[in-house]
Design an enzyme around this catalytic site. Structure first.
Site, mmCIF file in Angstrom:
data_model
loop_
_atom_site.group_PDB
_atom_site.id
_atom_site.type_symbol
_atom_site.label_atom_id
_atom_site.label_comp_id
_atom_site.label_asym_id
_atom_site.label_seq_id
_atom_site.Cartn_x
_atom_site.Cartn_y
_atom_site.Cartn_z
ATOM 1 N N CYS A 23 0.045 2.825 11.453
ATOM 2 C CA CYS A 23 0.192 2.972 12.903
ATOM 3 C C CYS A 23 -0.900 3.895 13.427
ATOM 4 C CB CYS A 23 1.562 3.551 13.229
ATOM 5 S SG CYS A 23 1.777 3.880 14.989
ATOM 6 N N HIS A 43 6.646 1.518 5.233
ATOM 7 C CA HIS A 43 5.239 1.677 4.889
ATOM 8 C C HIS A 43 5.173 2.253 3.475
ATOM 9 C CE1 HIS A 43 3.197 0.745 8.777
ATOM 10 N NE2 HIS A 43 4.465 0.764 9.155
ATOM 11 N N ASN A 93 1.827 -1.190 5.455
ATOM 12 C CA ASN A 93 3.180 -1.611 5.090
ATOM 13 C C ASN A 93 3.178 -1.980 3.620
ATOM 14 O OD1 ASN A 93 2.777 -2.618 8.088
ATOM 15 N ND2 ASN A 93 4.967 -2.371 7.758
ATOM 16 N N ARG A 108 0.003 -8.064 13.117
ATOM 17 C CA ARG A 108 0.178 -7.013 14.128
ATOM 18 C C ARG A 108 0.055 -5.623 13.483
ATOM 19 N NH1 ARG A 108 3.070 -2.489 14.888
ATOM 20 N NH2 ARG A 108 4.837 -3.498 13.903
ATOM 21 N N ASP A 109 1.018 -5.251 12.674
ATOM 22 C CA ASP A 109 1.013 -3.888 12.120
ATOM 23 C C ASP A 109 -0.213 -3.698 11.233
ATOM 24 O OD1 ASP A 109 1.910 -1.334 11.685
ATOM 25 O OD2 ASP A 109 3.883 -1.909 10.934
ATOM 26 N N HIS A 134 11.695 -1.655 7.444
ATOM 27 C CA HIS A 134 10.256 -1.746 7.722
ATOM 28 C C HIS A 134 9.615 -0.514 7.079
ATOM 29 C CE1 HIS A 134 6.836 -2.645 10.592
ATOM 30 N NE2 HIS A 134 6.601 -1.371 10.357
#
Ligand code: HMG
Ligand code: MG
Length: 303
Positions: A241, A210, A250, A16-17, A208
């Site tokens: 993002c 990055h 990430n 996803r990310d 979370h």
């Protein structure tokens, strides 16, 4: 000796990310193959995609097909992002048993990422939490910009704490605190962990981070030293993002896992499986993996 929790839950967010911001197209079949490889590597949680506007994030438009194609490993969870009821209904119709809602600790980021104020986003996520509770769907909450915002700069920890407590009260079972643009340093990660642990049980706090400024691992270690035991990461260091200018990927899962293995933490995740998966996805993307551990392994293998 460094004191950290003996068990760490690794949440793999690469599908996803990682892929939401990729310039290159990754086919649905390859997304399914990516998630299946991650399942075989032993991750307890793999974020499989998102049900957001396809105009805003075209790369996630096939998430329903991805969910339909993956082979779910017993005991593993496959959450998907749902910013509103439309996303939630689509996710449930596609067979999702876990969703993730998201809000930001900065007004400007909230507007840029979800086209609404923080207050409106809390209303939306409250609706999703209520509907999820009625259907026994588990809800994870994300809070972005906890260590700074690309538009507003510094973000007060008091704002982060207040919003996180609200999200928990609305029904999120876990809150993942995002350093969305990867600008934090370990002192700030420590302060974040301490501040949120004062109002939220530690076992419901995730980090979370990055890795834009190369601080991801150091920040994770700092949070773990304060008892945080849920860590998000992205295979190969994929990601960023789309609404956070300058945001890098990430922190790479295999770099985190190498550190965790060295510290003696249990994760249930196989490092070789993650490295193979990083090579697989970067081959598809036509680039070299950014992860230090995967690069080191490739260099050794090439000797
Ligand atoms: P909007 O334009 O304000 O929505 O977007 P709207 O309600 O006015 O609807 C406009 C159109 O979008 C309508 O279609 C809706 O049906 C459709 P039309 O009638 O024009 O054809 N629509 C949807 N379509 C599919 N799925 C949906 C959906 N909702 C509305 N769920 C919205 C509001 C929230 C939808 C939009 O801003 C959006 O999709 N934003 C998502 C942005 C995003 O995914 N960002 C990346 C994920 S967050 C992140 O990466 C941070 C994180 O990693 C943590 C960290 O690092 O900090 C989690
Ligand atoms: Mg993120």
């Amino acid at each position: 000796m460094i004191r950290v929790p003996s068990k760490i839950k690794l949440v793999e967010v690469g599908p996803r990310d990682g892929l939401q911001n990729e310039a290159g197209e990754v086919s649905t079949a390859n997304k399914i193959a990516l998630i299946d490889r991650l399942s075989r590597a032993g991750f307890p949680v793999i974020e499989a995609g998102s049900f957001v506007s396809p105009t805003w994030v075209p790369r996630m438009a096939d998430t329903a097909k991805v969910l339909a194609g993956i082979h779910r490993r017993d005991g593993a969870r496959y959450p998907v992002l749902t910013p509103n009821m439309k996303g939630f209904e689509s996710a449930v119709a596609a067979g999702a048993e876990d969703v993730a809602v998201f809000a930001a600790a900065s007004e400007t980021f909230s507007q840029r990422n979800t086209n609404c104020s923080i207050a409106q986003s809390l209303e939306r996520l409250g609706e999703v939490c209520a509907a999820a509770k009625a259907r026994s769907v588990r809800v994870r909450g994300y809070l972005s910009c906890c260590l700074g915002c690309p538009y507003e700069g510094d973000v007060p920890l008091t704002t982060v704490v207040k919003l996180a407590a609200r999200m928990l009260a609305l029904g999120c079972v876990e809150i993942s605190f995002g350093d969305t643009i990867g600008i934090g340093t370990p002192d700030r990660a420590t302060a974040l962990a301490d501040a949120v642990s004062a109002v939220i049980p530690r076992d419901r706090v995730a980090v979370h981070f990055h890795d834009t400024y190369g601080q991801g691992l150091a920040n994770i270690l700092a949070a773990m030293q304060r008892g945080i035991a849920i860590v998000d990461a992205s295979v190969g260091g994929l990601g960023g993002c789309p609404y956070a200018p300058g945001a890098g990927g990430n922190v790479a899962t295999e770099d985190v896992l190498y550190m965790l293995n060295g510290l003696g933490c249990q994760t249930g995740v196989d490092l070789d499986g993650v490295i193979d998966t990083a090579q697989f996805i970067y081959q598809i993307l036509g680039r070299s993996p950014v992860s230090k551990v995967t690069r080191a392994r490739l260099a050794v293998a090439a000797r």
